[in-house]
Design a protein around this motif. Structure first.
Motif, short mmCIF file in Angstrom:
data_model
loop_
_atom_site.label_atom_id
_atom_site.label_comp_id
_atom_site.label_asym_id
_atom_site.label_seq_id
_atom_site.Cartn_x
_atom_site.Cartn_y
_atom_site.Cartn_z
N GLU A 170 1.07 -0.47 -0.13
CA GLU A 170 0.28 -0.19 0.20
C GLU A 170 0.54 1.20 -0.10
OE1 GLU A 170 -2.75 0.63 3.71
OE2 GLU A 170 -3.48 -1.48 2.11
N SER A 171 0.69 2.31 -0.55
CA SER A 171 1.30 3.51 -0.73
C SER A 171 0.50 5.24 -0.67
CB SER A 171 2.26 3.12 -1.61
OG SER A 171 1.95 3.42 -3.17
N PHE A 172 0.73 5.55 -0.05
CA PHE A 172 -0.12 7.03 -0.28
C PHE A 172 -0.01 7.99 -1.14
CE2 PHE A 172 -0.48 5.71 4.60
CZ PHE A 172 -1.62 6.04 4.59
N ILE A 173 -0.20 8.19 -2.35
CA ILE A 173 0.03 8.98 -3.55
C ILE A 173 -1.41 10.10 -3.34
CG2 ILE A 173 0.39 6.83 -5.19
CD1 ILE A 173 -2.68 7.07 -5.59
N ASP A 174 -0.60 11.94 -4.16
CA ASP A 174 -0.96 12.39 -3.86
C ASP A 174 -1.38 13.43 -5.61
OD1 ASP A 174 1.78 12.90 -4.74
OD2 ASP A 174 2.61 14.06 -3.49
N GLN A 175 -1.21 14.56 -5.57
CA GLN A 175 -2.29 14.81 -7.06
C GLN A 175 -1.00 15.10 -8.23
OE1 GLN A 175 -5.83 16.05 -6.15
NE2 GLN A 175 -5.02 18.07 -7.30
N GLN A 176 0.43 15.05 -7.72
CA GLN A 176 0.81 14.64 -8.88
C GLN A 176 0.84 13.09 -9.73
OE1 GLN A 176 5.44 15.23 -7.68
NE2 GLN A 176 4.48 16.21 -6.33
N TYR A 177 0.31 11.97 -8.95
CA TYR A 177 -0.27 11.11 -9.92
C TYR A 177 -2.02 10.76 -10.03
CZ TYR A 177 3.75 9.32 -7.41
OH TYR A 177 5.44 9.60 -6.94
N SER A 178 -1.72 10.69 -11.33
CA SER A 178 -2.94 10.23 -12.58
C SER A 178 -4.25 9.50 -11.53
CB SER A 178 -2.58 10.84 -13.44
OG SER A 178 -2.10 9.18 -13.80
N LEU A 179 -5.64 9.62 -11.36
CA LEU A 179 -5.77 7.83 -11.27
C LEU A 179 -5.00 6.63 -11.81
CD1 LEU A 179 -8.68 7.63 -9.04
CD2 LEU A 179 -9.48 7.77 -11.66
N GLU A 180 -5.48 5.57 -10.40
CA GLU A 180 -4.27 4.28 -11.42
C GLU A 180 -6.00 3.36 -11.94
OE1 GLU A 180 -1.25 2.13 -11.74
OE2 GLU A 180 -1.55 4.44 -10.95
N ILE A 181 -5.55 2.89 -12.91
CA ILE A 181 -6.41 2.27 -13.19
C ILE A 181 -5.81 1.02 -13.91
CG2 ILE A 181 -8.00 2.13 -15.00
CD1 ILE A 181 -8.95 5.12 -15.35
N LEU A 182 -6.06 0.06 -14.21
CA LEU A 182 -5.68 -1.15 -14.90
C LEU A 182 -6.67 -2.08 -15.54
CD1 LEU A 182 -2.81 -2.80 -14.97
CD2 LEU A 182 -3.29 -3.88 -13.04
N ASP A 183 -6.23 -2.31 -16.49
CA ASP A 183 -7.56 -3.31 -17.42
C ASP A 183 -9.36 -3.06 -17.18
OD1 ASP A 183 -5.52 -4.94 -18.11
OD2 ASP A 183 -6.04 -6.29 -16.26
N GLY A 184 -8.45 -1.21 -17.36
CA GLY A 184 -10.27 -0.90 -16.78
C GLY A 184 -10.96 -0.36 -15.73
N GLU A 185 -10.26 -1.02 -14.86
CA GLU A 185 -11.02 -0.82 -13.91
C GLU A 185 -9.81 -0.26 -12.88
OE1 GLU A 185 -13.53 -2.56 -12.23
OE2 GLU A 185 -13.73 -2.93 -14.44
N VAL A 186 -10.08 0.95 -11.96
CA VAL A 186 -9.85 1.78 -10.88
C VAL A 186 -8.80 0.60 -10.08
CG1 VAL A 186 -10.47 3.61 -8.82
CG2 VAL A 186 -11.37 3.35 -11.06
N THR A 187 -7.99 0.71 -9.67
CA THR A 187 -7.06 -0.13 -8.93
C THR A 187 -6.25 0.45 -7.69
OG1 THR A 187 -5.14 0.62 -10.11
CG2 THR A 187 -6.72 -1.75 -10.25
N GLU A 188 -7.43 1.69 -6.67
CA GLU A 188 -6.89 2.57 -5.55
C GLU A 188 -8.59 2.93 -4.83
OE1 GLU A 188 -7.32 7.62 -6.11
OE2 GLU A 188 -5.36 6.71 -8.02
N SER A 189 -8.20 3.57 -3.50
CA SER A 189 -8.89 3.79 -3.01
C SER A 189 -8.90 5.06 -2.02
CB SER A 189 -9.37 2.53 -2.05
OG SER A 189 -8.48 1.67 -1.21
N ILE A 190 -9.78 4.91 -1.41
CA ILE A 190 -9.78 6.15 -0.42
C ILE A 190 -9.42 6.01 0.83
CG2 ILE A 190 -10.49 8.59 0.54
CD1 ILE A 190 -11.47 9.15 -2.16
N GLU A 191 -9.06 5.57 2.11
CA GLU A 191 -8.87 5.08 3.31
C GLU A 191 -8.65 5.76 4.32
OE1 GLU A 191 -6.64 1.56 3.34
OE2 GLU A 191 -7.72 0.72 1.25
N ASN A 192 -9.15 5.21 5.76
CA ASN A 192 -8.91 6.50 7.16
C ASN A 192 -9.17 7.76 6.83
OD1 ASN A 192 -7.04 4.78 7.64
ND2 ASN A 192 -5.14 5.30 6.58
#
Length: 870
Positions: A170-192
């Motif tokens: 798991e890694s925290f990412i910020d505004q520099q990183y675009s939405l992570e999509i793999l094979d048409g599916e979003v592979t990130e979430s909002i936690e805590n």
């Protein structure tokens, strides 16, 4: 005022024309020094203001500070203003239209930040409490929810977490990183997450520091020192009272005092550089060395301009000084008379020169501002910045210049004997040896040429003054041209030049839809495009003798890195579509046919690269590989699981170049090469090695990148869009602004040089009226006279070029060595600039001669022969 000073003033008044010429020459020189100083200071001021407008103002930042640490930073004597900022977090945006921007990103600032950070308030007010918020206008336009000022809204705010299912990380990412999509599916979430409730108090424009590819629309809330907690650390940015080189040491000491590590300390190097401040010793040496060399060249040019005026003045006054000497004037009095003349000229010329330089820059800036804001999209204007130091510098340099310019003529004046001065024999050499010319001159060019050469030898001092003036002008132009090239080269090496606005790729390993591609590339605002396939799965095994010099040094220290006498180069293989490949081949001047033949396995190889030597603190341009057209390049697949490299195929090098097509940027390591092939050859390589992984890309340039991005999203929602418009625009702005500055500098130097040459030649010709009248009186025809003057022009030009070009190359090399402290590249003599100078010298000298002769031709022979002084 003593009698000598009174006589000097009377002589200046009686010889109004000569006095006026001297004053004008001095005014031009002072104006040049003032203009250059003003231009440099004003340009740096513009860059500071533009950078602040684009990215905000701060000098030092301390990350992850506690409330106590923030208070210590704020109370430090060097701190003028404390800016607090933090990332409150992300929340899902209800009713978001854009699947690639599904979040709202909440940023927090203190009151000072709202004044210094580039946030434009459209309506309402900025937050004053932690439960107040302002929303970007983009949120209102891209969601189904109708937000209004005064509404109370709640968000579940947390952190973006990238779920890497393969590595279980798991890694925290910020505004520099675009939405992570793999094979048409979003592979990130909002936690805590934590529920946050805010009152909307205002609407802001989309901040220019929000990346176009960022997945969250910006909202801003309030914070201050009292709201900092251990679970919610903040960044403390500082605007300093006084920006000096000592700020680096002071900031590090302050960080140690409050127990912050060096990793939590950052400097705004870009802004500080425009203040002339840097912690890079090599860069500092480069800046001071360049400034010293350029200022020396400018001062020498100024001295040449003023010296010519005073030298001619003393020549004209020789008779007058001789008469004074005959009635008892001492050497000291004659010398002081010339110094007094210089002082009087300076009292008039220096104020007028400074005013002329400032007014000239004001008019120049008025024209340039129309270009800056029209073509370059620069929001700030060039304004004339006048500082006490710049004015004082101009006065001191001008005073020193006038003193140096009058010193030699003053010494000469003090040594003139009464008889020699009255007879005016000091400037004329009549010995046979002094005026001897080669018989070849007469045979080749005729009697007129021989007379012209003898005239030059007779009046050797005037000829030397003219040649010196021409030589200085040549040096000024060539050195400034090379300085321009050096600045452009430094920008090219230090910045990754992005040559596209939008990059498109598919999610995961999906392929482009042909209908979508056709629709996208035919959009109204798309100005050019390139389709490309890329793979980073291959290595090229290069013989030790062909590797770069840098790698050879590494191999000497550790020969074990070679594999059977070969070095494995990491190889980027790019496939261009046929049309793009034809365009690229045309740009580098090669025949595209071999590249399109899939059986030949032909390729274009980029053999020059740029890398940053972090330890040495410099950017290095180098030959990445030593090879030639027609040579073979063996390509291998790196089977890292079995620790071996499998041979794939051999590529034939059809062309070597340092140019890159659209979509490929500069940079890379010292053991990396870029290779370009056709789509057919690329597919053959992939088929030969089934384990190789490739990606497809489309690169676009657009007249309206943001609008084009929205249109692409409507055409195909499965595409991953990377919009680099803003970063590219900032890079281009810097290059174009620098170009405006340095080419303006060249124009200024060129105008000064031409004025210098015209002044010297026209005055010299004017002083030879008696000589010309004598030649005409003994039968020289107008045709022969013109031929004689043409030959003199050619001789002046050749002589000045023989001195000016070698000296210029020497100074260029000094500039190059100064640049080598920070930027390492090959020294190249600017032959095109030299060719321009050669042509310009003869054109300018010829024009000055024609102008001067046209005035002399009108003189009556009898009247000219009777004249003793002019």
């Amino acid at each position: 005022m003593n009698i000598m000073h009174k006589l000097t003033l009377r002589h200046l008044k009686e010889n109004k024309r000569r006095t006026l010429v001297t004053i004008i020459g001095t005014i031009i020189s002072v104006a040049m020094v003032t203009a250059v100083a003003t231009l440099a200071i004003s340009f740096l001021d513009l860059m500071q203001r533009q950078l602040i407008a684009d990215k905000g103002e701060w000098h030092v930042s301390y990350f992850h500070v506690s409330a106590e640490q923030a208070e210590t930073i704020e109370n430090d004597p060097s701190t003028e203003l404390l800016i607090l900022s933090g990332d409150r977090g992300y929340s899902y945006l209800e009713g978001a239209h854009n699947q690639y921007k599904p979040y709202i990103f909440i940023k927090e600032y203190n009151e000072n930040a709202f004044e210094k950070v580039p946030i434009s308030l459209r309506e309402g007010r900025f937050p004053e409490e932690p439960d107040e918020i302002v929303l970007s206008s983009e949120i209102l336009e891209n969601t189904d929810v109708a937000y209004r000022i005064g509404d109370t809204i709640s968000f579940e705010v947390g952190n973006r977490v990238l779920q890497n299912t393969e590595a279980h990380l798991e890694s925290f990412i910020d505004q520099q990183y675009s939405l992570e999509i793999l094979d048409g599916e979003v592979t990130e979430s909002i936690e805590n997450t934590k529920t946050e409730t805010y009152e909307i108090v205002g609407i802001i424009d989309r901040p220019n520091w929000e990346y176009s590819w960022s997945p969250g629309y910006t909202a801003v809330t309030y914070t201050d020192v009292s709201l900092i907690s251990d679970n919610h650390p903040t960044t403390a940015s500082v605007i300093l009272n006084d920006v000096q080189n000592s700020l680096f040491f002071h900031a590090e000491e302050l960080a140690k005092q409050i127990h912050l590590g060096s990793d939590n300390l950052s400097f705004n190097h870009e802004l500080l550089r425009y203040h002339g401040i840097t912690d890079n010793d090599n860069l500092q040496v480069t800046m001071y060395s360049l400034a010293a060399i350029i200022m020396t060249v400018i001062i020498v040019g100024s001295v040449a301009l003023i010296y010519n005026a005073f030298a001619i003045s003393v020549s004209e006054r020789a008779r007058h000084l001789g008469m004074l000497s005959s009635v008892g004037a001492t050497k000291s009095q004659k010398r002081n008379s010339v110094f007094f003349e210089g002082a009087m000229i300076g009292l008039v010329s220096i104020p007028l020169g400074i005013i002329s330089g400032l007014v000239g820059m004001g008019v120049t800036f008025w024209f340039i501002n129309r270009l800056l804001q029209g073509a370059l999209n620069v929001t700030e204007k060039l304004i004339v910045v006048v500082t006490p130091m710049s004015v004082l510098t101009a006065v001191l340099v001008s005073t020193l210049t006038i003193f140096i310019s009058t010193y030699l003529p003053a010494r000469k004046a003090s040594k003139i004997s009464a008889i020699d001065a009255i007879r005016q024999t000091t400037d004329v050499k009549l010995t046979g040896k002094a005026v001897k010319t080669s018989t070849l001159i007469r045979k080749l060019f005729g009697m007129e040429a021989e007379i012209g050469l003898k005239n030059i030898k007779r009046n050797k001092r005037k000829y030397k003054v003219t040649v010196f003036s021409l030589t200085v002008s040549i040096i000024l132009f060539l050195v400034v041209s090379f300085f321009t090239y050096s600045l452009e080269k430094s920008i090219e090496l230090s910045q990754q030049q992005i040559n596209y606005d939008i990059q498109l790729t598919t999610s995961g390993n999906m392929e482009f839809n042909e209908l979508s591609v056709e629709a996208i590339t035919s959009l109204e605002d798309v100005t050019s495009f390139s389709m490309m396939q890329e793979t980073y799965s291959f290595y090229a095994m290069v013989e030790e003798g062909d590797i770069s010099e840098r790698l050879k040094e590494i191999v000497e220290d550790d020969p074990s890195i070679l594999e059977d006498g070969h070095y494995p180069y990491f190889t980027e293989i790019h496939a261009l579509d046929d049309e793009s490949l034809k365009t690229y081949a045309q740009e580098i001047g090669m025949n595209v046919s071999p590249l399109l033949d899939e059986k030949t396995f032909s390729a274009i190889v980029v053999d020059r690269g740029v890398y940053e030597d972090v330890q040495a603190g410099r950017f290095v341009e180098f030959h990445s590989i030593h090879t030639s057209e027609g040579e073979q390049l063996d390509i291998y697949f790196d089977d890292w699981e079995n620790d071996k490299k499998d041979f794939v195929s051999t590529l034939t090098i059809e062309a070597l170049t340092d140019q890159l097509p659209m979509g490929v940027t500069t940079g890379g390591g010292i053991s990396e090469i870029k290779v370009f092939v056709s789509e057919a050859v690329f597919q053959n390589l992939i088929d030969l090695e089934g384990r190789a992984i490739s990606r497809d890309y489309i690169y676009l340039n657009s007249s309206d990148p943001l609008k084009t991005q929205e249109e692409i999203e409507d055409i195909d929602e499965n595409l991953y869009i990377y919009n680099v418009y803003q970063s590219r625009q900032q890079s281009e702005q810097l290059v174009l602004l620098m170009s405006v500055f340095i080419y303006g500098f060249i124009v200024l130097i060129t105008v000064i040089s031409i004025a210098n040459i015209f002044n010297t030649i026209s005055t010299s010709i004017s002083l030879r009226k008696r000589e010309f009248a004598m030649l005409k009186s003994v039968g020289m025809t107008p045709k022969s006279f013109n031929k004689m003057m043409n030959y003199e022009s050619i001789f002046y030009g050749i002589k000045s070029l023989l001195y000016g070009i070698p000296i210029s190359i020497g100074i260029m090399y000094l500039l190059y060595k100064a640049m080598m402290n920070t930027f390492e590249y090959r020294f190249e003599v600017p032959w095109m600039s030299i060719l321009v100078v050669v042509i310009a010298v003869f054109v300018i000298v010829g024009s000055a001669m024609l102008y001067s002769i046209s005035k002399v031709k009108k003189e009556n022979i009898i009247e000219a022969l009777k004249q003793e002084n002019i």
